[in-house]
Design a protein around this motif. Structure first.
Motif, short mmCIF file in Angstrom:
data_model
loop_
_atom_site.label_atom_id
_atom_site.label_comp_id
_atom_site.label_asym_id
_atom_site.label_seq_id
_atom_site.Cartn_x
_atom_site.Cartn_y
_atom_site.Cartn_z
N LYS A 75 0.81 -1.22 0.00
CA LYS A 75 0.00 0.00 0.00
C LYS A 75 0.84 1.27 0.00
CE LYS A 75 -3.94 -2.08 2.42
NZ LYS A 75 -4.81 -2.01 3.63
N ASN A 76 2.16 1.13 0.11
CA ASN A 76 3.06 2.30 0.21
C ASN A 76 2.68 3.19 1.39
OD1 ASN A 76 4.67 1.54 -1.92
ND2 ASN A 76 3.62 2.81 -3.42
N MET A 77 2.51 2.56 2.52
CA MET A 77 2.12 3.27 3.74
C MET A 77 3.10 2.96 4.87
SD MET A 77 -0.75 4.92 3.10
CE MET A 77 -1.38 5.25 4.74
N VAL A 78 3.30 3.96 5.70
CA VAL A 78 4.09 3.80 6.92
C VAL A 78 3.20 4.27 8.07
CG1 VAL A 78 6.22 4.35 8.14
CG2 VAL A 78 6.18 4.31 5.64
N TYR A 79 3.28 3.58 9.20
CA TYR A 79 2.41 3.88 10.32
C TYR A 79 3.23 4.11 11.59
CZ TYR A 79 -0.85 1.63 7.11
OH TYR A 79 -1.58 1.29 6.00
N LEU A 80 2.65 4.88 12.49
CA LEU A 80 3.24 5.07 13.81
C LEU A 80 2.12 4.92 14.84
CD1 LEU A 80 5.91 5.74 15.32
CD2 LEU A 80 5.11 8.11 15.40
N GLU A 81 2.14 3.80 15.53
CA GLU A 81 1.17 3.55 16.59
C GLU A 81 1.74 4.14 17.88
OE1 GLU A 81 -1.72 1.71 15.97
OE2 GLU A 81 -2.42 2.24 17.99
N MET A 82 0.97 5.03 18.49
CA MET A 82 1.46 5.74 19.69
C MET A 82 0.52 5.44 20.85
SD MET A 82 2.56 9.39 18.01
CE MET A 82 0.87 9.92 17.77
N ASN A 83 1.05 4.85 21.89
CA ASN A 83 0.28 4.50 23.08
C ASN A 83 0.86 5.21 24.31
OD1 ASN A 83 -1.43 2.55 21.71
ND2 ASN A 83 0.35 1.21 21.65
N SER A 84 0.08 5.23 25.37
CA SER A 84 0.50 5.86 26.63
C SER A 84 1.07 7.25 26.37
CB SER A 84 1.55 4.97 27.32
OG SER A 84 1.04 3.68 27.59
N LEU A 85 0.34 8.02 25.62
CA LEU A 85 0.83 9.34 25.22
C LEU A 85 0.97 10.26 26.41
CD1 LEU A 85 -1.09 9.65 21.88
CD2 LEU A 85 1.38 9.94 22.13
N LYS A 86 2.00 11.11 26.34
CA LYS A 86 2.32 12.07 27.39
C LYS A 86 2.25 13.49 26.82
CE LYS A 86 5.72 8.78 29.23
NZ LYS A 86 7.14 8.59 29.60
N PRO A 87 2.04 14.49 27.66
CA PRO A 87 2.04 15.87 27.16
C PRO A 87 3.31 16.22 26.40
CG PRO A 87 1.14 15.79 29.37
CD PRO A 87 1.65 14.41 29.08
N GLU A 88 4.43 15.66 26.79
CA GLU A 88 5.69 15.96 26.10
C GLU A 88 5.78 15.34 24.71
OE1 GLU A 88 5.32 14.72 29.22
OE2 GLU A 88 6.90 13.25 29.68
N ASP A 89 4.80 14.50 24.35
CA ASP A 89 4.74 13.98 22.98
C ASP A 89 4.07 14.97 22.03
OD1 ASP A 89 3.97 10.79 24.42
OD2 ASP A 89 5.89 11.42 23.57
N THR A 90 3.53 16.06 22.57
CA THR A 90 2.89 17.07 21.73
C THR A 90 3.90 17.65 20.74
OG1 THR A 90 1.27 17.66 23.41
CG2 THR A 90 1.77 19.32 21.75
N ALA A 91 3.55 17.59 19.47
CA ALA A 91 4.47 18.03 18.41
C ALA A 91 3.79 17.88 17.06
CB ALA A 91 5.76 17.21 18.43
N VAL A 92 4.41 18.44 16.05
CA VAL A 92 4.05 18.11 14.67
C VAL A 92 4.90 16.91 14.28
CG1 VAL A 92 3.94 18.88 12.29
CG2 VAL A 92 3.47 20.50 14.15
N TYR A 93 4.25 15.89 13.76
CA TYR A 93 4.94 14.66 13.39
C TYR A 93 5.09 14.60 11.87
CZ TYR A 93 4.74 12.86 18.11
OH TYR A 93 4.93 12.68 19.46
N TYR A 94 6.31 14.26 11.44
CA TYR A 94 6.64 14.25 10.03
C TYR A 94 7.12 12.88 9.58
CZ TYR A 94 6.86 19.35 10.61
OH TYR A 94 6.57 20.66 10.89
N CYS A 95 6.74 12.53 8.37
CA CYS A 95 7.24 11.34 7.69
C CYS A 95 8.45 11.76 6.86
CB CYS A 95 6.13 10.79 6.80
SG CYS A 95 6.47 9.22 6.00
N ASN A 96 9.43 10.85 6.76
CA ASN A 96 10.67 11.22 6.08
C ASN A 96 11.24 10.09 5.25
OD1 ASN A 96 13.90 10.82 6.61
ND2 ASN A 96 13.39 12.91 5.94
N ILE A 97 11.77 10.45 4.06
CA ILE A 97 12.60 9.57 3.24
C ILE A 97 13.71 10.43 2.68
CG2 ILE A 97 10.75 9.76 1.49
CD1 ILE A 97 13.58 7.18 1.51
N ASN A 98 14.94 10.10 3.06
CA ASN A 98 16.12 10.90 2.68
C ASN A 98 15.87 12.38 3.02
OD1 ASN A 98 17.39 8.58 1.87
ND2 ASN A 98 16.81 8.80 -0.27
N ALA A 99 15.93 13.27 2.03
CA ALA A 99 15.77 14.70 2.31
C ALA A 99 14.34 15.18 2.08
CB ALA A 99 16.71 15.50 1.41
#
Length: 111
Positions: A75-99
């Motif tokens: 499917k050309n998909m990447v996933y990030l399962e996030m559990n037990s989230l904390k306030p310090e996990d607050t952020a913009v999350y980015y997917c990356n390949i090389n540059a």
């Protein structure tokens, strides 16, 4: 042309869970290591997790045991399962390949 589009972010209470998705196109994703990074307000962008073409994974110490990265090369998909989230996990999350980066998806952990 490489294109990455993240989704799945939102507002969640501490201890909650979210699943981020990254749709990749324009390259043969199965050949590459994919990464998730995050950038908190006023902070530098930091590595969260990577997954190689052989599905070997690596995590930042701050998320080990709570986050799981996975990929679906069909499917050309990447996933990030996030559990037990904390306030310090607050952020913009980015997917990356090389540059190459997606536009990001906002995750806010707050009560």
């Amino acid at each position: 042309q490489v294109r990455l589009v993240e989704s799945g972010g939102g507002l969640v209470q501490p201890g909650g869970s979210l699943r981020l998705s990254c749709a990749a196109s324009g390259f043969i994703m199965r050949l590459y290591t994919m990464g998730w990074y995050r950038e908190g307000l006023g902070k530098e962008r930091e590595l969260v997790a990577t997954i190689t073409s052989a599905k070997s994974t690596n995590y930042a110490d701050s998320v080990k045991g709570r986050f799981t990265v996975s990929r679906d090369n069909v499917k050309n998909m990447v996933y990030l399962e996030m559990n037990s989230l904390k306030p310090e996990d607050t952020a913009v999350y980015y997917c990356n390949i090389n540059a190459n980066w997606g536009p990001g998806t906002q995750v806010t952990v707050s009560s």
